[in-house]
Enzyme design. Sequence first.
Site, PDB file in Angstrom:
ATOM      1  N   ASP A  15       0.912  -1.147   0.000  1.00  0.00           N
ATOM      2  CA  ASP A  15       0.000   0.000   0.000  1.00  0.00           C
ATOM      3  C   ASP A  15       0.941   1.183   0.000  1.00  0.00           C
ATOM      4  OD1 ASP A  15      -1.440   2.266   0.797  1.00  0.00           O
ATOM      5  OD2 ASP A  15      -2.982   1.022   1.705  1.00  0.00           O
ATOM      6  N   HIS A  16       1.012   1.896  -1.108  1.00  0.00           N
ATOM      7  CA  HIS A  16       2.088   2.890  -1.205  1.00  0.00           C
ATOM      8  C   HIS A  16       1.939   4.022  -0.189  1.00  0.00           C
ATOM      9  CE1 HIS A  16      -0.749   5.064  -3.816  1.00  0.00           C
ATOM     10  NE2 HIS A  16      -0.025   6.136  -3.584  1.00  0.00           N
ATOM     11  N   HIS A  68      -5.861   2.667   1.439  1.00  0.00           N
ATOM     12  CA  HIS A  68      -5.144   3.838   1.950  1.00  0.00           C
ATOM     13  C   HIS A  68      -5.820   4.455   3.188  1.00  0.00           C
ATOM     14  CE1 HIS A  68      -3.169   3.174  -1.744  1.00  0.00           C
ATOM     15  NE2 HIS A  68      -3.910   3.937  -2.519  1.00  0.00           N
TER      16      HIS A  68
HETATM   17  C1  BG6 Z   1      -3.929   4.580  -6.051  1.00  0.00           C
HETATM   18  C2  BG6 Z   1      -5.297   4.625  -6.680  1.00  0.00           C
HETATM   19  O1  BG6 Z   1      -3.822   3.500  -5.171  1.00  0.00           O
HETATM   20  O2  BG6 Z   1      -3.690   5.780  -5.344  1.00  0.00           O
HETATM   21  C3  BG6 Z   1      -5.440   5.825  -7.578  1.00  0.00           C
HETATM   22  O3  BG6 Z   1      -5.507   3.443  -7.444  1.00  0.00           O
HETATM   23  C4  BG6 Z   1      -5.076   7.092  -6.847  1.00  0.00           C
HETATM   24  O4  BG6 Z   1      -6.769   5.915  -8.100  1.00  0.00           O
HETATM   25  C5  BG6 Z   1      -3.729   6.948  -6.143  1.00  0.00           C
HETATM   26  O5  BG6 Z   1      -5.028   8.152  -7.787  1.00  0.00           O
HETATM   27  C6  BG6 Z   1      -3.462   8.128  -5.230  1.00  0.00           C
HETATM   28  O6  BG6 Z   1      -2.150   8.057  -4.741  1.00  0.00           O
HETATM   29  P1  BG6 Z   1      -1.365   9.373  -4.310  1.00  0.00           P
HETATM   30  O7  BG6 Z   1      -0.054   8.886  -3.812  1.00  0.00           O
HETATM   31  O8  BG6 Z   1      -1.267  10.223  -5.542  1.00  0.00           O
HETATM   32  O9  BG6 Z   1      -2.208  10.015  -3.270  1.00  0.00           O
END
Ligand code: BG6
Length: 509
Positions: A196-197, A259
Site C-alpha cells: 500500500d504505497h 489507503h
Molecule cells: C492509487 C489509486 O492507489 O492511489 C489511484 O488506485 C489514486 O486511483 C492513487 O489516484 C493516489 O495516490 P497518491 O499517492 O497520488 O495520493
Amino acid sequence: MQTWTSSKLPESAEPVIITIFGATGDLTARKLLPAIYNLTRDGLLHDNTVIVGFARRAKTDEQFRNEMLEGAEKFSRSSPIVPGIWEKVAGKLFYHQSTFENSGGYTRLAKRFEQLDKQYQIGGRRLFYLATSPSEFAQIINHLGEARLGHIDPFSAAAWRRVIVEKPFGRDLATACELNRQISHVFDESQIYRIDHYLGKQTVQNMLVFRFANGIFEPLWNRNYVDHVQITVSETIGVEGRGAYYDTAGALRDMVQNHLMQLLTLTAMEPPVTLDGGAIRDEKVKVLRAMQPLTVEEVENRTVRGQYVGYRQENRVDSKSETETFAAVELLIDNWRWQGVPFYLRSGKRMPKQGSEICIHFKLSPGVLFAAPDKHVSNNVLVLRVQPKEGISLLMNAKTPGSRIVPAHMDFNYDVAFGSYSPAAYERLLLEAILGDSTLFIRNDEVEGAWRMMDSIESGWAAGKPPLVMYPAGTWGPVEAAELLCRNGHAWDALIDNSARELVIDAEY
Ligand code: BG6
C-alpha cells in the site's frame, strides 16, 4: 522498522534478482524503475542488484532499457538522469519475454536466474514483484510454485525468496481470502509483501514517532478528549485513462479499503509492544476487529456515494455506470479508547484540491470564560498532513491585537525542518522488502479485516441504500457528504494547501 536515514548502503542490502511481472506496464516505467534509479543514485542498493522485466510483448534487452530510461527521465524525483548512474542500472537490467500462462516461460526464467546468479554472485536471493493486473496474480504465483522459484531451501536460509503483491488485493472479502489462500500454497506469510504505497509516505511512517515518542499527545488520544476524527484523501484528477479498471472498482475499493483504512488503523491503534512489523500489525488488526460491519440501515445513514458529472463520458467507462468516484463514511471503533468517537473518512476524484490529511478534533474547552457572542472559540484540531507539504499543524485559539479570538496555526513542515530530501514511497518500500522488513506492508488479516467492513458497505450500496448522487466536478462531493457530519454538529475541514493556513483577521484590528 529499519532506521536507515542516510544515503549510505544499509549493511543488510544484499545482491538480489528483482523480477517485475508486467514490466511493460505503466507502474514499472512510472514508479518502479525511477525508484530503482534513485536508490542506486543514493547508494542504497547493492551493486549486484539485477532487474528482470517479465512481460508478454517481444522486446530486446536494449529496447526495454531505452523505454525504462524514458520512464526514469519523465518520472524520477531527481533529474536530470545522470548517465553514469543510469548505466549502472541499465547494465543489470534484462527483459524476459513470456506470457503469464506459459509454464515454459518460468522454466526459462529459472535457467536465466542460474546464469545471472553465477555471473553476479546473487546467492539465490529473489524478489518477485507482481505489477500486473490482479487477474494474473494467481496464475503467476502458481507457475512460480511449479518452477520451484518461490521455494526456500532449508539448507540455505540466506537465499531468501519474497513476493511483493500490488493492489488491489481482491475486490471483496471472498476474493481476498481466495487470493491469500492461493499465494499461501507457494509463499509463507513471512515472504509476502502486500503493498500500500501510502505506508511508504514519510508522514504516515512518522505517525508512530509522533504518537509514541511524544509524551504529551498519548494521554489526550482517546474518547475523553477527542471529539471526532476526519480522514480525507482528495484528488483533483479524474480517472486518467484508467477508466476500465476504475469502473469496476470505485472510490471505496480503490482508496478507502486500503489507503484510508491504513491511515485509520495507524491513528487509532494502541502502542505496540515493540517496533517490529508483527507487533505493529497486531495492533492495527485489533482496531479492525473492534469495528462492526455496518447494517444496511447504518449504511444508508452513515455513508455517501457520489459520482462526478462527466464521469460516464470518460474513456472506457460504462455510459450508465453506477460506480462511485466519491465515498464518505462514518465508522465507529468499539473499544475502550474510541467508543462513541466518529471517524469520518472521505475520498474523491475531481475535488477542488489535492491533499491527504488526518484531523483530530479535540473537545471544546468549557465555554464559561469566552461565552460572549463575539468571542468564538474553536475546537483544537491537530492536523497530520500526509501530502502535499508533509507536516503537522495544531489549531489553537489566539487573541488578535484587538479583542477578537481567532484560530491560529502552529505549523511543523518537513521540508523546512529537514530539507527537501524525501524518497518516493516506492523507493522506501522496495528497499524495505529487500531488507526483509515487512512493517510497512499489509498482513493477510489486515486485508481481510478491511474488506469485511467494505463488504458491508458494498452490500448496502448494491441495494441502492443510499442511492448514488451526482456532484459537479471540482467541488467537495455531494451535499449529502456535508449533511453526514452536520447531523452530529460537525463539518468537514478545509484542506491545508500550504504550510501555514490562512489566518483571516478583521481589518479593524
Ligand atoms: C492509487 C489509486 O492507489 O492511489 C489511484 O488506485 C489514486 O486511483 C492513487 O489516484 C493516489 O495516490 P497518491 O499517492 O497520488 O495520493
